[in-house]
Design an enzyme around this catalytic site. Structure first.
Site, PDB file in Angstrom:
ATOM      1  N   GLU A  91      -4.906 -25.845  -3.825  1.00  0.00           N
ATOM      2  CA  GLU A  91      -4.892 -25.950  -5.276  1.00  0.00           C
ATOM      3  C   GLU A  91      -3.672 -26.717  -5.740  1.00  0.00           C
ATOM      4  O   GLU A  91      -2.643 -26.737  -5.077  1.00  0.00           O
ATOM      5  CB  GLU A  91      -4.861 -24.548  -5.889  1.00  0.00           C
ATOM      6  CG  GLU A  91      -6.065 -23.731  -5.478  1.00  0.00           C
ATOM      7  CD  GLU A  91      -6.243 -22.465  -6.287  1.00  0.00           C
ATOM      8  OE1 GLU A  91      -5.519 -22.281  -7.283  1.00  0.00           O
ATOM      9  OE2 GLU A  91      -7.113 -21.676  -5.911  1.00  0.00           O
ATOM     10  N   CYS A 111      -0.333 -19.668   3.779  1.00  0.00           N
ATOM     11  CA  CYS A 111       1.093 -19.589   4.100  1.00  0.00           C
ATOM     12  C   CYS A 111       1.333 -18.441   5.071  1.00  0.00           C
ATOM     13  O   CYS A 111       0.776 -17.354   4.906  1.00  0.00           O
ATOM     14  CB  CYS A 111       1.925 -19.375   2.837  1.00  0.00           C
ATOM     15  SG  CYS A 111       3.699 -19.341   3.162  1.00  0.00           S
ATOM     16  N   GLU A 166       4.698 -22.831   2.447  1.00  0.00           N
ATOM     17  CA  GLU A 166       6.163 -22.884   2.547  1.00  0.00           C
ATOM     18  C   GLU A 166       6.519 -24.318   2.955  1.00  0.00           C
ATOM     19  O   GLU A 166       6.327 -24.704   4.116  1.00  0.00           O
ATOM     20  CB  GLU A 166       6.650 -21.855   3.575  1.00  0.00           C
ATOM     21  CG  GLU A 166       8.108 -21.997   4.005  1.00  0.00           C
ATOM     22  CD  GLU A 166       9.091 -22.157   2.851  1.00  0.00           C
ATOM     23  OE1 GLU A 166       9.147 -21.271   1.989  1.00  0.00           O
ATOM     24  OE2 GLU A 166       9.812 -23.177   2.815  1.00  0.00           O
TER      25      GLU A 166
HETATM   26  N1  SAH Z   1       6.713 -20.990  -0.478  1.00  0.00           N
HETATM   27  C1  SAH Z   1       7.633 -21.454  -1.440  1.00  0.00           C
HETATM   28  C2  SAH Z   1       6.999 -22.266  -2.537  1.00  0.00           C
HETATM   29  C3  SAH Z   1       5.678 -21.782  -3.041  1.00  0.00           C
HETATM   30  S1  SAH Z   1       5.660 -20.214  -3.858  1.00  0.00           S
HETATM   31  C4  SAH Z   1       8.433 -20.323  -2.024  1.00  0.00           C
HETATM   32  O1  SAH Z   1       8.123 -19.162  -1.774  1.00  0.00           O
HETATM   33  O2  SAH Z   1       9.407 -20.627  -2.682  1.00  0.00           O
HETATM   34  C5  SAH Z   1       6.188 -20.692  -5.484  1.00  0.00           C
HETATM   35  C6  SAH Z   1       6.770 -19.579  -6.331  1.00  0.00           C
HETATM   36  O3  SAH Z   1       5.777 -18.667  -6.791  1.00  0.00           O
HETATM   37  C7  SAH Z   1       7.801 -18.752  -5.589  1.00  0.00           C
HETATM   38  O4  SAH Z   1       8.996 -18.586  -6.323  1.00  0.00           O
HETATM   39  C8  SAH Z   1       7.067 -17.472  -5.414  1.00  0.00           C
HETATM   40  O5  SAH Z   1       7.930 -16.462  -5.201  1.00  0.00           O
HETATM   41  C9  SAH Z   1       6.272 -17.359  -6.694  1.00  0.00           C
HETATM   42  N2  SAH Z   1       5.198 -16.369  -6.615  1.00  0.00           N
HETATM   43  C10 SAH Z   1       4.459 -16.063  -5.540  1.00  0.00           C
HETATM   44  N3  SAH Z   1       3.580 -15.075  -5.832  1.00  0.00           N
HETATM   45  C11 SAH Z   1       3.768 -14.758  -7.131  1.00  0.00           C
HETATM   46  C12 SAH Z   1       3.135 -13.836  -8.036  1.00  0.00           C
HETATM   47  N4  SAH Z   1       2.146 -13.039  -7.637  1.00  0.00           N
HETATM   48  N5  SAH Z   1       3.570 -13.801  -9.288  1.00  0.00           N
HETATM   49  C13 SAH Z   1       4.556 -14.617  -9.712  1.00  0.00           C
HETATM   50  N6  SAH Z   1       5.171 -15.514  -8.913  1.00  0.00           N
HETATM   51  C14 SAH Z   1       4.793 -15.596  -7.634  1.00  0.00           C
HETATM   52 FE1  SF4 Z   2       3.829 -17.226  -1.082  1.00  0.00          FE
HETATM   53 FE2  SF4 Z   2       5.989 -18.828  -0.960  1.00  0.00          FE
HETATM   54 FE3  SF4 Z   2       6.003 -16.408   0.218  1.00  0.00          FE
HETATM   55 FE4  SF4 Z   2       4.485 -18.358   1.221  1.00  0.00          FE
HETATM   56  S1  SF4 Z   2       6.718 -18.313   1.118  1.00  0.00           S
HETATM   57  S2  SF4 Z   2       3.885 -16.240   0.962  1.00  0.00           S
HETATM   58  S3  SF4 Z   2       3.822 -19.406  -0.648  1.00  0.00           S
HETATM   59  S4  SF4 Z   2       5.834 -16.860  -1.978  1.00  0.00           S
END
Ligand code: SAH
Ligand code: SF4
Length: 367
Positions: A91, A111, A166
């Protein structure tokens, strides 16, 4: 098989074009047709010869991920589901805001880090996207404003690597795509407008500073290791102190006075108390940073809840009183399941494949 030119940077495209017996400068023209004008048909590249157009159509293609679903939210956010083959879907989300339009780009199908609050993590891991599939997302989003592109028009102004996956676990493709986003002959975004968000893989943050000085965002989500181990399992391998040190090294190496953004998801009664806020303030004293609070976005199957707005505001106030620039990320696109952490690529049931892949990858990531 035809070569996909979409995933070639200027140098690689130059090698390819000269290997066809053509002059190197042709590659620059083709590169601009692809990335500046959004053209995927060689016969529309009017400043190259008929002969080269034919040669290219025989040997190469410009193949972006296929759009299988596209939907606008009531708030103007647009979500796409892209088919990257073999029943894998990712997405991508475009978030317009005043003069800006921020594109949230995916780096992996699923991920493996498996954060407890994240729908993408719960989906498991299938594979890394390649460079063409990552830069292809920017290409698709830009083309949604019309082709050939009109640069006077509003377009993608910022990219955040915050979609599925990630990004640091798909290092070469992600950094290669980011380089193209910042390349003046392609998308020409400044280094402050391209952001990589990571759950905190310390050695890869160090490696990142060798190849780019794009903006870095850290998904912290907890003020101490005990809680972070639970929310972001990679923390068991790279605890908070090591993570913050690597961020300090990154900023120093970039040589500018930017503040790093710390992302902190707020989950009701898990990490959102007054004590957590106070602990966070003292933890972050060593790092020039601003804090972005993300109220938890619910998704089917999760037991976590979003805190009340009173709890959210109280948390924010404590950080601000301690001198931190603090923003609350307004939830966008929730009605189309496009909000942070809700991206799962509309994957059909493939639980067994997912579980197998997950075990394998987790072993690799954690060890
Ligand atoms: N994997 C990377 C980038 C993708 S996630 C990372 O974790 O930084 C992007 C953002 O969305 C991250 O800050 C993550 O913590 C947040 N995120 C993931 N799940 C979420 C949820 N259920 N509600 C709000 N933010 C969320
Ligand atoms: Fe989700 Fe980012 Fe954690 Fe992966 S690293 S599981 S994308 S919040």
């Amino acid at each position: 098989m035809k070569q996909n030119l979409l995933g070639m940077n200027q140098n690689n495209l130059k090698s390819f074009i000269t290997s066809l017996g053509e002059k190197a400068f042709r590659s620059k023209q083709i590169y601009q047709w692809i990335h500046q004008k959004g053209i995927d048909d060689f016969y529309k590249m009017t400043n190259i010869s008929k002969e080269l157009q034919f040669k290219l159509s025989e040997t190469a293609e410009i193949r972006a991920p296929k759009i299988v679903f596209e939907k606008d939210s009531q708030d103007g956010t647009r979500k796409w589901v892209l088919n990257v083959g073999n029943n894998d879907f990712v997405e991508m989300v475009l978030i317009p805001e005043g003069n800006r339009a921020t594109l949230c780009v995916s780096s992996q199908v699923g991920c493996a880090v498996d954060c407890s609050f994240c729908a993408t993590g719960k989906q498991g891991f299938s594979r890394n996207l390649d460079l063409a599939e990552i830069i292809g997302q920017v290409w698709v989003a830009e083309n949604s404003f019309g082709v050939p592109r009109d640069h006077a028009q509003k377009r993608v102004t910022n990219v955040v690597m915050m979609g599925m996956g990630e990004p640091l676990l798909n290092f070469d493709a992600v950094t290669g795509a980011m380089e193209m986003m910042m390349d003046d002959q392609a998308y020409g975004l400044s280094k402050r407008k391209v952001t990589l968000s990571t759950s905190g893989l310390v050695p890869l943050i160090d490696k990142l500073s060798d190849v780019t000085d794009a903006a870095l965002t850290i998904s912290l989500h907890a003020p101490n290791d005990i809680l972070r181990n639970e929310l972001v399992p990679i923390n068991k391998k790279y605890p908070i102190a090591q993570l913050l040190d690597s961020v300090i090294r990154y900023v120093e190496k970039c040589g500018d006075k930017r503040k790093t953004t710390i992302e902190y998801i707020l989950i009701n009664k898990v990490n959102d108390s007054i004590d957590h806020a106070t602990e966070l303030c003292s933890l972050l004293k060593i790092l020039p940073c601003k804090i972005n609070l993300i109220p938890f976005n619910p998704f089917p199957g999760s037991n976590y809840k979003r805190p009340s707005s009173m709890r959210i505001q109280t948390f924010k106030k404590i950080l601000q009183q301690n001198g931190y620039i603090t923003t609350i990320r307004t939830t966008r696109g929730e009605d189309i399941m496009a909000a942070c952490g809700q991206l799962v690529g509309q994957v059909n049931d493939r639980t067994r494949k997912r579980e197998r892949a997950q075990k394998k990858i987790q072993a690799k990531v954690i060890n």
